[in-house]
Design a protein around this motif. Structure first.
Motif, PDB file in Angstrom:
ATOM      1  N   PHE A 129       0.837  -1.193   0.000  1.00  0.00           N
ATOM      2  CA  PHE A 129       0.000   0.000   0.000  1.00  0.00           C
ATOM      3  C   PHE A 129       0.879   1.253   0.000  1.00  0.00           C
ATOM      4  CE2 PHE A 129      -2.440  -3.237   2.360  1.00  0.00           C
ATOM      5  CZ  PHE A 129      -3.582  -3.290   1.575  1.00  0.00           C
ATOM      6  N   THR A 130       0.380   2.308  -0.639  1.00  0.00           N
ATOM      7  CA  THR A 130       1.031   3.603  -0.521  1.00  0.00           C
ATOM      8  C   THR A 130       0.003   4.657  -0.151  1.00  0.00           C
ATOM      9  OG1 THR A 130       0.754   4.135  -2.878  1.00  0.00           O
ATOM     10  CG2 THR A 130       2.807   3.074  -2.231  1.00  0.00           C
ATOM     11  N   ALA A 131       0.434   5.591   0.682  1.00  0.00           N
ATOM     12  CA  ALA A 131      -0.341   6.782   1.015  1.00  0.00           C
ATOM     13  C   ALA A 131       0.329   7.974   0.350  1.00  0.00           C
ATOM     14  CB  ALA A 131      -0.413   6.973   2.524  1.00  0.00           C
ATOM     15  N   LEU A 132      -0.369   9.114   0.341  1.00  0.00           N
ATOM     16  CA  LEU A 132       0.134  10.285  -0.388  1.00  0.00           C
ATOM     17  C   LEU A 132       1.010  11.195   0.457  1.00  0.00           C
ATOM     18  CD1 LEU A 132      -3.094  11.279  -2.361  1.00  0.00           C
ATOM     19  CD2 LEU A 132      -1.320   9.616  -2.962  1.00  0.00           C
ATOM     20  N   SER A 133       0.927  11.049   1.782  1.00  0.00           N
ATOM     21  CA  SER A 133       1.716  11.907   2.672  1.00  0.00           C
ATOM     22  C   SER A 133       1.852  11.204   4.010  1.00  0.00           C
ATOM     23  CB  SER A 133       1.032  13.266   2.867  1.00  0.00           C
ATOM     24  OG  SER A 133      -0.235  13.093   3.499  1.00  0.00           O
ATOM     25  N   LEU A 134       2.773  11.692   4.830  1.00  0.00           N
ATOM     26  CA  LEU A 134       2.960  11.110   6.155  1.00  0.00           C
ATOM     27  C   LEU A 134       1.687  11.266   6.985  1.00  0.00           C
ATOM     28  CD1 LEU A 134       4.852   9.743   8.161  1.00  0.00           C
ATOM     29  CD2 LEU A 134       5.691  12.001   8.820  1.00  0.00           C
ATOM     30  N   SER A 135       1.061  12.440   6.905  1.00  0.00           N
ATOM     31  CA  SER A 135      -0.188  12.667   7.622  1.00  0.00           C
ATOM     32  C   SER A 135      -1.264  11.693   7.157  1.00  0.00           C
ATOM     33  CB  SER A 135      -0.652  14.112   7.412  1.00  0.00           C
ATOM     34  OG  SER A 135      -1.930  14.330   7.963  1.00  0.00           O
ATOM     35  N   HIS A 136      -1.366  11.503   5.849  1.00  0.00           N
ATOM     36  CA  HIS A 136      -2.340  10.579   5.280  1.00  0.00           C
ATOM     37  C   HIS A 136      -2.115   9.171   5.811  1.00  0.00           C
ATOM     38  CE1 HIS A 136      -4.002   8.635   1.325  1.00  0.00           C
ATOM     39  NE2 HIS A 136      -4.932   8.676   2.249  1.00  0.00           N
ATOM     40  N   SER A 137      -0.862   8.736   5.877  1.00  0.00           N
ATOM     41  CA  SER A 137      -0.553   7.368   6.309  1.00  0.00           C
ATOM     42  C   SER A 137      -0.915   7.126   7.763  1.00  0.00           C
ATOM     43  CB  SER A 137       0.938   7.071   6.094  1.00  0.00           C
ATOM     44  OG  SER A 137       1.734   7.800   7.014  1.00  0.00           O
ATOM     45  N   GLY A 143      -5.265  -2.447  12.253  1.00  0.00           N
ATOM     46  CA  GLY A 143      -4.273  -3.477  11.984  1.00  0.00           C
ATOM     47  C   GLY A 143      -3.839  -3.586  10.545  1.00  0.00           C
ATOM     48  N   MET A 144      -4.274  -2.656   9.700  1.00  0.00           N
ATOM     49  CA  MET A 144      -3.852  -2.671   8.301  1.00  0.00           C
ATOM     50  C   MET A 144      -2.343  -2.461   8.214  1.00  0.00           C
ATOM     51  SD  MET A 144      -5.062  -0.047   5.306  1.00  0.00           S
ATOM     52  CE  MET A 144      -4.061   0.213   3.843  1.00  0.00           C
ATOM     53  N   PRO A 145      -1.656  -3.173   7.336  1.00  0.00           N
ATOM     54  CA  PRO A 145      -0.210  -2.985   7.208  1.00  0.00           C
ATOM     55  C   PRO A 145       0.120  -1.526   6.926  1.00  0.00           C
ATOM     56  CG  PRO A 145      -0.937  -4.882   5.948  1.00  0.00           C
ATOM     57  CD  PRO A 145      -2.174  -4.196   6.408  1.00  0.00           C
ATOM     58  N   PRO A 146       1.159  -0.979   7.553  1.00  0.00           N
ATOM     59  CA  PRO A 146       1.497   0.433   7.330  1.00  0.00           C
ATOM     60  C   PRO A 146       1.878   0.682   5.880  1.00  0.00           C
ATOM     61  CG  PRO A 146       3.243  -0.688   8.533  1.00  0.00           C
ATOM     62  CD  PRO A 146       2.089  -1.641   8.479  1.00  0.00           C
ATOM     63  N   PRO A 147       1.324   1.722   5.269  1.00  0.00           N
ATOM     64  CA  PRO A 147       1.632   1.998   3.862  1.00  0.00           C
ATOM     65  C   PRO A 147       2.954   2.731   3.712  1.00  0.00           C
ATOM     66  CG  PRO A 147       0.066   3.604   4.686  1.00  0.00           C
ATOM     67  CD  PRO A 147       0.304   2.636   5.799  1.00  0.00           C
ATOM     68  N   TYR A 148       3.562   2.573   2.557  1.00  0.00           N
ATOM     69  CA  TYR A 148       4.673   3.426   2.177  1.00  0.00           C
ATOM     70  C   TYR A 148       4.105   4.814   1.849  1.00  0.00           C
ATOM     71  CZ  TYR A 148       7.224  -0.965   1.613  1.00  0.00           C
ATOM     72  OH  TYR A 148       7.800  -2.191   1.822  1.00  0.00           O
ATOM     73  N   VAL A 149       4.942   5.829   1.908  1.00  0.00           N
ATOM     74  CA  VAL A 149       4.514   7.184   1.574  1.00  0.00           C
ATOM     75  C   VAL A 149       5.161   7.602   0.265  1.00  0.00           C
ATOM     76  CG1 VAL A 149       4.544   9.612   2.253  1.00  0.00           C
ATOM     77  CG2 VAL A 149       4.133   7.843   3.974  1.00  0.00           C
ATOM     78  N   VAL A 150       4.334   7.883  -0.740  1.00  0.00           N
ATOM     79  CA  VAL A 150       4.811   8.372  -2.029  1.00  0.00           C
ATOM     80  C   VAL A 150       4.000   9.619  -2.353  1.00  0.00           C
ATOM     81  CG1 VAL A 150       5.140   7.878  -4.476  1.00  0.00           C
ATOM     82  CG2 VAL A 150       5.379   6.033  -2.793  1.00  0.00           C
ATOM     83  N   ASN A 151       4.655  10.768  -2.313  1.00  0.00           N
ATOM     84  CA  ASN A 151       3.957  12.026  -2.595  1.00  0.00           C
ATOM     85  C   ASN A 151       3.513  12.085  -4.049  1.00  0.00           C
ATOM     86  OD1 ASN A 151       6.532  13.477  -0.626  1.00  0.00           O
ATOM     87  ND2 ASN A 151       4.466  13.080   0.073  1.00  0.00           N
ATOM     88  N   ASN A 152       2.432  12.807  -4.287  1.00  0.00           N
ATOM     89  CA  ASN A 152       2.001  13.054  -5.661  1.00  0.00           C
ATOM     90  C   ASN A 152       3.041  13.897  -6.395  1.00  0.00           C
ATOM     91  OD1 ASN A 152      -0.431  11.678  -5.699  1.00  0.00           O
ATOM     92  ND2 ASN A 152      -1.600  13.423  -4.934  1.00  0.00           N
ATOM     93  N   GLY A 153       3.139  13.680  -7.689  1.00  0.00           N
ATOM     94  CA  GLY A 153       4.005  14.491  -8.525  1.00  0.00           C
ATOM     95  C   GLY A 153       3.174  15.262  -9.524  1.00  0.00           C
ATOM     96  N   PRO A 254      -5.437  14.606   2.120  1.00  0.00           N
ATOM     97  CA  PRO A 254      -4.390  13.582   2.002  1.00  0.00           C
ATOM     98  C   PRO A 254      -3.096  14.114   1.389  1.00  0.00           C
ATOM     99  CG  PRO A 254      -6.507  12.664   1.373  1.00  0.00           C
ATOM    100  CD  PRO A 254      -6.727  14.137   1.554  1.00  0.00           C
ATOM    101  N   PHE A 255      -3.223  15.016   0.399  1.00  0.00           N
ATOM    102  CA  PHE A 255      -2.019  15.611  -0.177  1.00  0.00           C
ATOM    103  C   PHE A 255      -2.205  17.093  -0.485  1.00  0.00           C
ATOM    104  CE2 PHE A 255       0.816  16.795  -3.641  1.00  0.00           C
ATOM    105  CZ  PHE A 255       2.033  16.409  -3.121  1.00  0.00           C
ATOM    106  N   GLY A 256      -3.152  17.431  -1.328  1.00  0.00           N
ATOM    107  CA  GLY A 256      -3.364  18.832  -1.691  1.00  0.00           C
ATOM    108  C   GLY A 256      -2.608  19.222  -2.937  1.00  0.00           C
ATOM    109  N   LEU A 257      -2.984  18.659  -4.074  1.00  0.00           N
ATOM    110  CA  LEU A 257      -2.265  18.900  -5.320  1.00  0.00           C
ATOM    111  C   LEU A 257      -2.315  20.367  -5.737  1.00  0.00           C
ATOM    112  CD1 LEU A 257      -0.709  17.405  -7.545  1.00  0.00           C
ATOM    113  CD2 LEU A 257      -2.887  17.087  -8.749  1.00  0.00           C
ATOM    114  N   VAL A 258      -3.437  21.045  -5.443  1.00  0.00           N
ATOM    115  CA  VAL A 258      -3.576  22.446  -5.818  1.00  0.00           C
ATOM    116  C   VAL A 258      -2.477  23.304  -5.182  1.00  0.00           C
ATOM    117  CG1 VAL A 258      -5.043  24.492  -5.540  1.00  0.00           C
ATOM    118  CG2 VAL A 258      -6.040  22.339  -6.307  1.00  0.00           C
TER     119      VAL A 258
END
Length: 266
Positions: A129-137, A143-153, A254-258
């Motif tokens: 799993f990946t989340a969009l930010s540390l806050s999002h994760s 008990g869900m496995p912790p996601p990796y954090v990959v920011n939007n580009g 979760p991220f805030g692309l704007v």
């Protein structure tokens, strides 16, 4: 609708780097590389003409149809990686039937039902799993496995940079209460001109009422202007010409692309 926009930017970048990409998407999509539509018709264009529950149901059917076809095609190790960029909740039940690594990117906050579903399949060794930010994760629970954090580009070269202040401020995004467009209107008062780039939803009674009561009465076409939101060249030029971006959100974005787009434009 950020997930679709982001997919349209990620696929060309991967293809440009020499990867072979097969995109499972609705008919009429435009991405380089191979495409599989499985007879799924686009429904995003119908969001303004369909009742919200009807739209959600049709969208879910399309995602299930694509997921079914994808995992049939993935039998025998045809793909090195399966990246589920939208509709992860419809894909998870298929994961145990392949050995290919499956990466699910989440774009929305982790709800209790999503965490429960992810927990049910989260012990699969080929599921990530990946989340969009540390806050999002940090919204993961149950008990869900912790996601990796990959920011939007973003394709930064497509956004014009302007070091000069404009004559207006701007607010962008879906016109729903949690985005706080009414707070932006209140914040500028009579001192600033405001451009609202957004999308309102006339088929959702609550969201449409927010538009009719809180936003529309303030729009005079002069000091406060409204434009439909689309990540096209005219939007990017408006963003570059703004004095500042107002983003008075009422939820944990979760991220805030704007915000990234605004910074790219100066």
């Amino acid at each position: 609708l950020a997930p679709w926009y982001l997919a349209e930017t990620i696929v060309p970048e991967l293809v440009g780097r020499g990867h072979q990409v097969t995109t499972y998407c609705a008919e009429g999509s435009h991405v380089p590389g191979a495409m599989v539509t499985a007879g799924v018709l686009p429904c995003v264009s119908q969001i303004d003409t369909m009742e919200p529950r009807e739209f959600a149901s049709k969208n879910a059917r399309g995602e299930l149809q694509l997921a079914s076809r994808l995992f049939q095609d993935a039998q025998g190790g045809r793909f090195d990686v399966i990246h589920v960029f939208q509709g992860a909740q419809h894909v998870l039940p298929f994961v145990p039937f392949v050995t290919t690594p499956v990466l699910c990117t989440f774009h929305d906050p982790f709800t209790q039902s999503m965490s429960a579903l992810s927990l049910a399949y989260g012990q699969q060794k080929n599921l990530f799993f990946t989340a969009l930010s540390l806050s999002h994760s940090k919204g993961v629970s149950g008990g869900m496995p912790p996601p990796y954090v990959v920011n939007n580009g973003m394709p930064i070269k497509e956004y014009p940079f302007s070091p000069v202040d404009g004559t207006y401020v701007m607010t962008c995004g879906r016109i729903v209460p949690q985005k706080g467009h009414d707070d932006a209107i209140a914040a500028v008062g009579t001192d600033e001109n405001l451009v609202i780039a957004g999308k309102y939803y006339k088929n959702d009674p609550n969201m449409y009422a927010y538009w009719l009561v809180k936003i529309l009465p303030a729009i005079d076409g002069k000091r406060i202007r409204y434009i439909p939101f689309s990540r096209n060249d005219s939007y990017k030029q408006l963003l570059a010409g703004a004095k500042a971006l107002l983003f008075p959100i009422h939820w944990d974005e979760p991220f805030g692309l704007v915000m990234v787009e605004a910074m790219a434009c100066g």
